[in-house]
Motif scaffolding. Structure first.
Motif, PDB file in Angstrom:
ATOM      1  N   ARG A 275       0.859  -1.190   0.000  1.00 28.81           N
ATOM      2  CA  ARG A 275       0.000   0.000   0.000  1.00 28.81           C
ATOM      3  C   ARG A 275       0.890   1.232   0.000  1.00 28.81           C
ATOM      4  O   ARG A 275       2.001   1.211   0.507  1.00 28.81           O
ATOM      5  CB  ARG A 275      -0.901   0.013   1.243  1.00 28.81           C
ATOM      6  CG  ARG A 275      -1.839  -1.180   1.337  1.00 28.81           C
ATOM      7  CD  ARG A 275      -2.303  -1.405   2.772  1.00 28.81           C
ATOM      8  NE  ARG A 275      -3.114  -0.303   3.284  1.00 28.81           N
ATOM      9  CZ  ARG A 275      -2.783   0.470   4.313  1.00 28.81           C
ATOM     10  NH1 ARG A 275      -1.632   0.294   4.956  1.00 28.81           N
ATOM     11  NH2 ARG A 275      -3.590   1.419   4.707  1.00 28.81           N
ATOM     12  N   PRO A 277       0.830   4.089   1.722  1.00 28.02           N
ATOM     13  CA  PRO A 277       1.266   4.796   2.937  1.00 28.02           C
ATOM     14  C   PRO A 277       2.333   4.047   3.730  1.00 28.02           C
ATOM     15  O   PRO A 277       2.306   2.815   3.804  1.00 28.02           O
ATOM     16  CB  PRO A 277      -0.022   4.876   3.794  1.00 28.02           C
ATOM     17  CG  PRO A 277      -1.141   4.413   2.913  1.00 28.02           C
ATOM     18  CD  PRO A 277      -0.546   3.557   1.862  1.00 28.02           C
ATOM     19  N   SER A 332      -2.723   6.700   5.725  1.00 28.73           N
ATOM     20  CA  SER A 332      -3.767   6.464   4.723  1.00 28.73           C
ATOM     21  C   SER A 332      -4.802   7.580   4.619  1.00 28.73           C
ATOM     22  O   SER A 332      -5.240   7.886   3.503  1.00 28.73           O
ATOM     23  CB  SER A 332      -4.425   5.101   4.906  1.00 28.73           C
ATOM     24  OG  SER A 332      -4.948   4.938   6.176  1.00 28.73           O
ATOM     25  N   HIS A 335      -3.250  10.008   2.228  1.00 32.45           N
ATOM     26  CA  HIS A 335      -3.182   9.531   0.851  1.00 32.45           C
ATOM     27  C   HIS A 335      -4.562   9.511   0.198  1.00 32.45           C
ATOM     28  O   HIS A 335      -4.714   9.868  -0.968  1.00 32.45           O
ATOM     29  CB  HIS A 335      -2.551   8.135   0.813  1.00 32.45           C
ATOM     30  CG  HIS A 335      -1.068   8.149   0.999  1.00 32.45           C
ATOM     31  ND1 HIS A 335      -0.219   7.302   0.335  1.00 32.45           N
ATOM     32  CD2 HIS A 335      -0.268   8.916   1.779  1.00 32.45           C
ATOM     33  CE1 HIS A 335       1.037   7.558   0.696  1.00 32.45           C
ATOM     34  NE2 HIS A 335       1.019   8.524   1.586  1.00 32.45           N
ATOM     35  N   ARG A 336      -5.579   9.102   0.965  1.00 29.25           N
ATOM     36  CA  ARG A 336      -6.925   9.057   0.385  1.00 29.25           C
ATOM     37  C   ARG A 336      -7.427  10.451   0.043  1.00 29.25           C
ATOM     38  O   ARG A 336      -7.990  10.689  -1.025  1.00 29.25           O
ATOM     39  CB  ARG A 336      -7.902   8.396   1.368  1.00 29.25           C
ATOM     40  CG  ARG A 336      -7.702   6.905   1.535  1.00 29.25           C
ATOM     41  CD  ARG A 336      -8.778   6.342   2.480  1.00 29.25           C
ATOM     42  NE  ARG A 336      -8.364   5.107   3.101  1.00 29.25           N
ATOM     43  CZ  ARG A 336      -8.585   3.889   2.603  1.00 29.25           C
ATOM     44  NH1 ARG A 336      -9.220   3.768   1.462  1.00 29.25           N
ATOM     45  NH2 ARG A 336      -8.174   2.807   3.242  1.00 29.25           N
ATOM     46  N   TYR A 341      -3.864   7.373  -2.678  1.00 31.30           N
ATOM     47  CA  TYR A 341      -3.891   6.067  -2.017  1.00 31.30           C
ATOM     48  C   TYR A 341      -3.867   4.956  -3.047  1.00 31.30           C
ATOM     49  O   TYR A 341      -4.599   4.986  -4.034  1.00 31.30           O
ATOM     50  CB  TYR A 341      -5.154   5.938  -1.177  1.00 31.30           C
ATOM     51  CG  TYR A 341      -5.201   4.709  -0.319  1.00 31.30           C
ATOM     52  CD1 TYR A 341      -4.414   4.616   0.821  1.00 31.30           C
ATOM     53  CD2 TYR A 341      -6.027   3.640  -0.653  1.00 31.30           C
ATOM     54  CE1 TYR A 341      -4.466   3.482   1.618  1.00 31.30           C
ATOM     55  CE2 TYR A 341      -6.080   2.506   0.140  1.00 31.30           C
ATOM     56  CZ  TYR A 341      -5.289   2.425   1.281  1.00 31.30           C
ATOM     57  OH  TYR A 341      -5.344   1.302   2.066  1.00 31.30           O
TER      58      TYR A 341
ATOM     59  N   THR D 175       5.434   9.291  -3.002  1.00 32.06           N
ATOM     60  CA  THR D 175       4.395   8.689  -3.839  1.00 32.06           C
ATOM     61  C   THR D 175       4.548   9.076  -5.305  1.00 32.06           C
ATOM     62  O   THR D 175       3.647   8.812  -6.103  1.00 32.06           O
ATOM     63  CB  THR D 175       3.001   9.148  -3.363  1.00 32.06           C
ATOM     64  OG1 THR D 175       3.013  10.565  -3.162  1.00 32.06           O
ATOM     65  CG2 THR D 175       2.616   8.475  -2.065  1.00 32.06           C
TER      66      THR D 175
END
Ligand SMILES: [Fe+2]
Ligand SMILES: [Fe+2]
Ligand SMILES: [Fe+2]
Ligand SMILES: [Fe+2]
Lengths: 345, 345, 345, 345
Positions: A275, A277, A332, A335-336, A341, D175
């Motif tokens: 993932r 994060p 998270s 990121h969302r 994310y 990211t």
């Protein structure tokens, strides 16, 4: 993906002319800032042993009076970022904070959000916007952005907790600052008692609480009971994990970082998907093996580690007879909210 | 506000010409459909005594086998709407349903939403989309729009529950219909156990449940405990009331009607502001006096009453030594979603 | 689906005993209120010809002075509901309103929401919360719940518009009432000019308008241009339809009813899927054939018809050389908000 | 605010023991990361003159073929961050990109979001997920996170545009990455034509577009017209500013950065309140004086400057006879989503 020109390919006087105007050619750095297929993290998988750091933390108590520290914290710093940056990951800060009997960490409020995971000791408390929250092993206490908070200690033994903040991100964004305040008056209300059961919320005369942080303390006794109930309900191997949420609307309990608690059944191994994060693991009870890509850590109770985003992580209970309980912080929500994310199967 | 022309003011042939084209002059009816300052409700404050209706309900069990009734229900009908309309208010339907040992009310699903408040008896259960929900006094069980549901009975005494549906509104909107189905297979999952504690929700491998109805059964033992905790936490006279919500996002637990539970402390009197939605009160434990404008009812355990919107309502615990617990259904989600919710101080 | 017991199956004294307690057995009516598979609507497909009703509307102008009518409206009533109910469908009201030069329909506000689709004449205006909206053929003007509104006329010819309200639903919910007011002061702001272009919205000093109704007038010249642009952009047979929305957040422009405009290309036939909401069609320009299940209407300019929910509807441009433009009102926001919206392929 | 202990106050061997365990004492750095009352930004107010940088950009065209650059960009770098960081502010990247006739910047997609503000030249286009967007002076074109994009040039003069990306933040968060792709097939759809007018949106057969980026090109001719209309509508001195939004839901048109356009009336001076986000100003037409705290810049057409968050900014039209048009990028969506947005009166 073709090979691009380098800085050295450019004439020296041209480069000087660029610099004189605060200009930089992009292409020599393009691949570095936009690597192919996956980010290149600075965050290293890193572990901090509580048994090892505890003596140094106690020594800090001797070396520096609380008045000279305000918050007596040893920061758990990720060497990938440079220790002086005081970062566990790009957006997470971790610190072990020591409060001795009778000490008081004075009231302030600030833009970064913090949570406190109590590690050892009893008798301390955090007062947040007037709500006095007792601190006991495993409890999670929120001190969100802009809320007044201070720590006191009515007991007789050292109290230690793990601070998790989004300070690195808030600082990076040039939005980090604090304001100092007076000792708060305590109000009687206690959110952890008002949101005792799931599925029902206070609605006196049909009115709901719309404040941003209706619940500031998540008692470990309740979170542990929720995990035990879930484990009983889902015998078939599903991960036993709960998220800490705003009990009024189910959103993440803070704006930027997310928090959850995990129960590893005796002997259980849990493989997490990659993932985006970064994540932090802290053992509340028992012991766990944490592997992240090519790195592996053996965590005992109160140990903490950090793993970068996009790593493939496996958690394994070190015991075949007892459950292990792990507290998790991650990036998270950040990121969302920003549309970044990502989960890779 | 001037006086307007009447139908009789218009020539007869003109009125006939209008009717021939499906036309109606507005002004003779304008004041009736848009009264000044406050609606003119058809809903009457009405009470149904459980002690009185219970023999008739048991008699229904003798007169009509379950196969001839499908749902053996006596509807609590508001005379203001005409009994045959089977409405408690414009948007609420109430029914007392009887299931005898060994009976089975077969699976169907429909557009209206229903909840079941268990009144007496043990051993019955409702299966909703495969989740088997035990039915015990005071439990609330949801059978929301579109979800398969059926009722069975493994016990040995009559079981009675109060149904609350939005059937009148859904029927009025010309959207009411049902589909019949086969007996459902039971799946092991139990939402009431997964959402045991407030502030934490299942998130296996960081994944939340986004289904519309993650929790279908609200055990009375838990709701009662939440009320007791709230009463202890708020000594100062605040109303002790909790709303039944979706534990994942805190929204009302169903789309159209709202549900809450109220504890009246010993001797407590609670005055509610005038609000636009009609309300239903059902006593789970103890006794209460309910007054609505000029009407007053004395409710014993298991009694039910309905009051129209905009009424001024006062609730009074009939006991000075024991708490009373009241279940409330109202139309507030409907009013809020449509921008018609109003509170008058 | 078994056959159920009837009212006549029950002993007469039992039925009397039930009625005496305001109780009604459900099972004799169960199939009627929950029919199998699809609702049984009272709404009939109904058409109103403007050419036919216009003389009666003008006659109303002679028969009833504005002071005696307040709003001089002939309601387009659906015989399926009974004309006296003044409903086009369960939730929609339609009326043709006449305002003569120099007349004034005084200020009031009410809980039901209204829109005005101008049918003929120039010189009239509606003032809504102080914003003076000119009324020209095809313009849509909102007078939403709670906003003050009045109509005036500075021109020299009869002005007629089609009113579309959610009055039947708001009245059914026992929430309909009005308050009368004084003539409003006009403020200079004009929403239709501030939201001229798509994709950009006013944000003076980075501040957005968060009021519920930032745009009150949708000029036909602009809506028509949007349809023409869409037709040019989508040559391939896609329906050319635009929805009237809040320009700040894209939500339906009113709470309960939805509004859109449709362009039928020359010769185009458009089959709509069966959808749960009832619909109203009004021809702004050109002519159209509307069929709904077994009924068919031939609509000329300014004609209006209503079709029930779940009907299969086909629209056909009567001309093979000119486009036709149709205004549509429907109950879809209501159905969506209440979880009752359904589309059948 | 008391004075805290320093690093030097601690014994050297203690400091070594800390470092050996990746630990850092917080208190010596506490005031630096949490300054009192206001952040201490690294971002400097910085200006880039287009006239000055243009020759260097054209020279880049000679020095580096497009195949060796992929994107031929001179980054506008803020010296406060160090030029090599290629940041305008903590979260914004600015670059002037040159595309010569016949060149092609190949398709890729990446996690950072970009917009392109066209500065000079005609004939170039950007293809975004198949939609071919012409590029003309003042147009804004989105290439949001994850969408394929490539640039081509069918004209015969140099084309230059200003890139604004959130690359510094996305890179900081670990990211940032890209994926390379094949030349895209062009689809006929054009969002800028489908969302021509405000308040109406396409809804073919009652269906809305729920994709994240329904509009990818904001033509300057339309944005300018919206500003002119707003200026005419608000004579009284309100700021004439529009935000670029998703035309379906009114949200910011991209996830992290916000974009708006401002018209300064002839002679107008506009004082902005201190706000937490950093801002970028780029002059589309006319000239403006920009002052930020103690710094002032004189901007001509096509000039660009950046100011840090919390600065007090004043914008002044340099002409008393002609309007000036300014494009603004800022970090406000980021600050709002993370709960860090602040305005100081
Ligand atoms: Fe703090
Ligand atoms: Fe049912
Ligand atoms: Fe009205
Ligand atoms: Fe790119």
């Amino acid at each position: 993906m073709s090979e691009l020109g380098t800085l050295e390919d450019l004439p020296a006087d041209y480069r000087q002319a660029l610099a004189a105007q605060n200009l930089v050619p992009l292409w020599p750095s393009l691949r570095a800032v936009l690597p192919h297929g996956q980010p290149g993290p600075r965050t290293h998988a890193t572990m901090w042993s509580y048994e090892s750091l505890r003596p140094l933390l106690m020594q800090a108590g001797e070396l520096t009076p609380i008045e000279k520290a305000e918050r007596r914290v040893l920061v758990l710093a990720n060497p990938g970022h440079g220790l002086e940056k005081m970062q566990a990951s790009s957006s997470m800060y971790l610190g072990m904070q020591l409060l001795l009997p009778g000490e008081w960490a004075p009231a302030h409020r600030h833009t970064p959000n913090a949570v406190r995971m109590i590690v050892e000791g009893t008798g301390a408390y955090t007062t947040v916007n007037g709500e006095k929250c007792p601190m006991q092993r495993g409890d999670l206490i929120l001190t969100p952005t802009g809320l007044w908070h201070e720590h006191g200690h009515d007991g007789d033994e050292a109290v230690v907790w793990l601070d998790v903040l989004d300070l690195p991100l808030v600082y990076y964004m040039e939005t980090s600052y604090a304001v100092e305040g007076e000792k708060q008056d305590v109000v009687p209300r206690r959110g952890d008692r008002e949101y005792l059961r799931g599925g029902v919320v206070p609605s006196p005369v049909f009115t709901r609480d719309t404040s941003a942080y209706p619940m500031l303390r998540y008692p470990w006794v309740d979170v542990r009971a929720a995990l035990e109930a879930l484990a009983a309900e889902r015998p078939g191997g599903d991960a036993v994990q709960v998220a800490y949420v705003n009990p009024e609307d189910g959103s993440d309990c803070q704006n930027i970082l997310g928090f959850s608690a995990l129960m590893l059944r005796p002997g259980e191994t849990l493989a997490l998907p990659a993932r985006s994060p970064a994540m932090v693991f802290h053992v509340i009870e028992g012991g766990a093996l944490v592997s992240a890509d090519d790195t592996a850590f053996t965590l005992a109770e109160a140990d903490t580690c950090c793993v970068p985003g996009f790593a493939r992580v496996t958690l394994k209970n070190r015991s075949t007879s007892e459950p292990a309980f792990v507290f998790i912080a991650d990036e998270s929500p950040l990121h969302r909210k920003l549309g970044l994310y990502e989960v890779r199967a």
